[in-house]
Write a protein that holds these residues in place. Structure first.
Motif, PDB file in Angstrom:
ATOM      1  N   PRO B 227       0.831  -1.210   0.000  1.00 19.34           N
ATOM      2  CA  PRO B 227       0.000   0.000   0.000  1.00 19.34           C
ATOM      3  C   PRO B 227       0.865   1.259   0.000  1.00 19.34           C
ATOM      4  N   ASP B 228       0.417   2.276  -0.720  1.00 21.10           N
ATOM      5  CA  ASP B 228       1.211   3.497  -0.893  1.00 21.10           C
ATOM      6  C   ASP B 228       1.576   4.184   0.415  1.00 21.10           C
ATOM      7  N   TYR B 230       1.814   2.947   3.361  1.00 19.44           N
ATOM      8  CA  TYR B 230       2.773   2.125   4.110  1.00 19.44           C
ATOM      9  C   TYR B 230       4.166   2.310   3.523  1.00 19.44           C
ATOM     10  N   TYR B 250      -0.045  -1.523  10.477  1.00 21.49           N
ATOM     11  CA  TYR B 250       0.330  -2.707   9.699  1.00 21.49           C
ATOM     12  C   TYR B 250       1.146  -3.699  10.516  1.00 21.49           C
TER      13      TYR B 250
END
Lengths: 206, 299
Positions: B227-228, B230, B250
């Motif tokens: 994911p961007d 993250y 996360y």
């Protein structure tokens, strides 16, 4: 049996007329493998320059002692010795550079250009000519590596010496090993073209 | 016949000269090289523990090295730990504690070694071997650094090596006392540039940060795009508090595999999993023994 070339001619001969990479097409493996950036090319070029000069001088000094039947093992031993010396010194005094190109320094032992220069030149010529010839060949290799590195770094990562100049990455492909062949091939053609052009102009003048 | 002798003589002389030159260079450069390696490792250690120029190392911090050995005595095997037995900051001796494979204490041997010499594997092996006598053979396995602050443990630093896609990958792993991961650093590898070599990038190795022991015990690699938000957080492109917040979200996630380098990603995550699990198991045994035998250690 001394060569009839002057010291200056011996040096330029290594850089231009008999450039190891573009003219003799020797030691292509490192030229393709490590020349991804200018800095890498410069560092490996410098290491090769030292090994070439030291080995040429050593063989030239020992040329009467070396038995002609066993000259190849002696060459290899000489090169291996100097490579080990350079390798150990780099590891000790230039750790950052060594971390990047550690294995490539060891591979210099098997560089065709060095053995070839010992066989063709240093084992017949006096020490001073061998020194200048080794210097020329080493510089020729270094120049070749830096030029290839320049093209690949600029096109691959849009930078020169790690400084971003283009602001974008034109073709990531140039960083990969296979692109080395393309760059070397194109440069080789370019060098030959220039030489032909000048040769033609010389003839025209006469 | 005469030629054979000439050749042998000349080659031998060449080899002797070459050997002398190389040996001399080795002696001259070895000290500087050792110092470099040590400095590099020290830098990695401080970076992993979060110390930098702005956050200097507190005086109260101590680092204690524990070396693990395998002891062979005829057919039987046991594990030996070389631990410092002096107090914090003192020039103390070392104790070699032998523990049987099922976790019970066998004996303790005192070993006299200086702080510098204990880091040299040759010197250390020799000292232990002399202390134990010729009937037992010792083999060095690995070493761990226990970091303490005011006498209580703050972190463990483990060296690990496991097979990657091409050759062995060497990492250094920092764990907190509850075996959650503080961070990891790739020390050596020869994975493919652009593919497996990405394991040394922040967006991969920082994924392990903050993961707790229970997550690590069951960690897997998933093949999904990272994911961007993250990614930005892992690369440190946003400010620290926000990044920490996202990483916290996360925390229980599995590791996102690198594109085109599933094997390298898998190697690192299972390597970390194995190292953490085994270390926790071993340290529990060692701690139990130290407590039962009332052996005073500085950590």
């Amino acid at each position: 049996m001394a060569t009839d070339k002057s010291n200056f001619q011996l040096v330029t001969n290594g850089i231009l007329q008999e450039n190891p990479i573009f003219k003799l097409a020797l030691s292509m493996c490192p030229a393709v493998g490590i020349s991804t950036t200018v800095m890498n090319g410069l560092m490996l070029g410098t290491a090769v320059l030292f090994v070439q000069v030291f080995s040429s001088v050593t063989i030239s000094l020992l040329k009467n002692f070396i038995h002609p039947r066993i000259r190849i093992p002696t060459y290899t031993l000489t090169i291996a010795t100097w490579v080990t010396v350079i390798d150990l010194s780099l590891a000790a005094y230039f750790p950052a550079a060594y971390a990047q190109m550690g294995i490539f320094v060891k591979i210099i032992v098997a560089f065709a250009i060095i053995t070839m220069r010992l066989e063709m030149f240093a084992c017949k010529e006096p020490v001073s000519s061998s020194f200048w010839d080794g210097l020329g060949m080493g510089l020729g290799f270094m120049v070749g590596m830096v030029v290839i590195g320049l093209v690949r770094e600029l096109l691959g990562s849009g930078a020169i010496l790690g400084h971003d100049v283009l602001g974008f990455k034109p073709l990531l492909f140039f960083i990969l090993p296979s692109a080395g062949f393309f760059v070397v091939g194109l440069m080789m053609g370019f060098f030959n073209w220039i030489e032909k052009y000048y040769a033609a102009r010389k003839r025209g003048n006469r | 016949m005469k030629m054979i002798f000439t050749i042998i003589f000349r080659l031998t002389v060449s080899c002797l000269i070459a050997g002398t030159i190389m040996g001399m260079t080795f002696i001259v450069t070895n000290k500087a090289k050792k110092a470099n390696e040590f400095a590099r490792e020290e830098k990695v250690v401080y970076a992993l523990l979060g110390y930098s120029k702005d956050r200097p190392i507190p005086e109260s911090m101590g680092m204690h090295e524990v070396f693990r050995y395998l002891v062979l005595e005829g057919e039987s095997q046991s594990i030996g730990y070389l631990v410092p037995t002096g107090g914090h900051g003192e020039e103390g001796g070392f104790g070699f504690i032998r523990i049987s494979l099922d976790g019970t204490f066998i004996d303790q041997t005192d070993i006299v070694l200086s702080e510098d010499k204990v880091r040299e594997q040759g010197e250390r092996d020799l000292a232990i071997q002399t202390a134990l006598g010729p009937a037992r053979q010792v083999r060095f396995v690995d070493q761990t650094i226990v970091v303490t602050d005011h006498g209580s443990r703050t972190a463990y630093l483990l060296h690990g090596k496991f097979p990657g896609f091409k050759t062995n990958i060497g990492i250094m792993l920092a764990l907190d006392p509850g075996y959650s991961i503080i961070g990891l650093e790739v020390m050596e590898h020869e994975e493919d540039p652009g593919l497996g070599a990405e394991i040394e990038q922040d967006y991969f190795k920082n994924q392990f940060k903050l993961k707790d022991f229970d997550t690590i015990k069951a960690i897997e690699v998933i093949k999904k795009p990272l994911p961007d938000e993250y990614f930005e957080a892992l690369e440190g492109r946003i400010d620290e508090a926000a990044a920490l917040d996202i990483m916290e979200q996360y925390k229980d996630q599995d590791i996102y595999a690198l594109t085109g380098a599933t094997i390298s990603s898998d190697a690192v995550s299972s390597g970390v999993k194995g190292m953490t699990k085994k270390f926790a198991y071993r340290l529990d045994i060692l701690d139990k023994v130290l407590e039962e035998q009332q052996i005073a250690v500085p950590f």
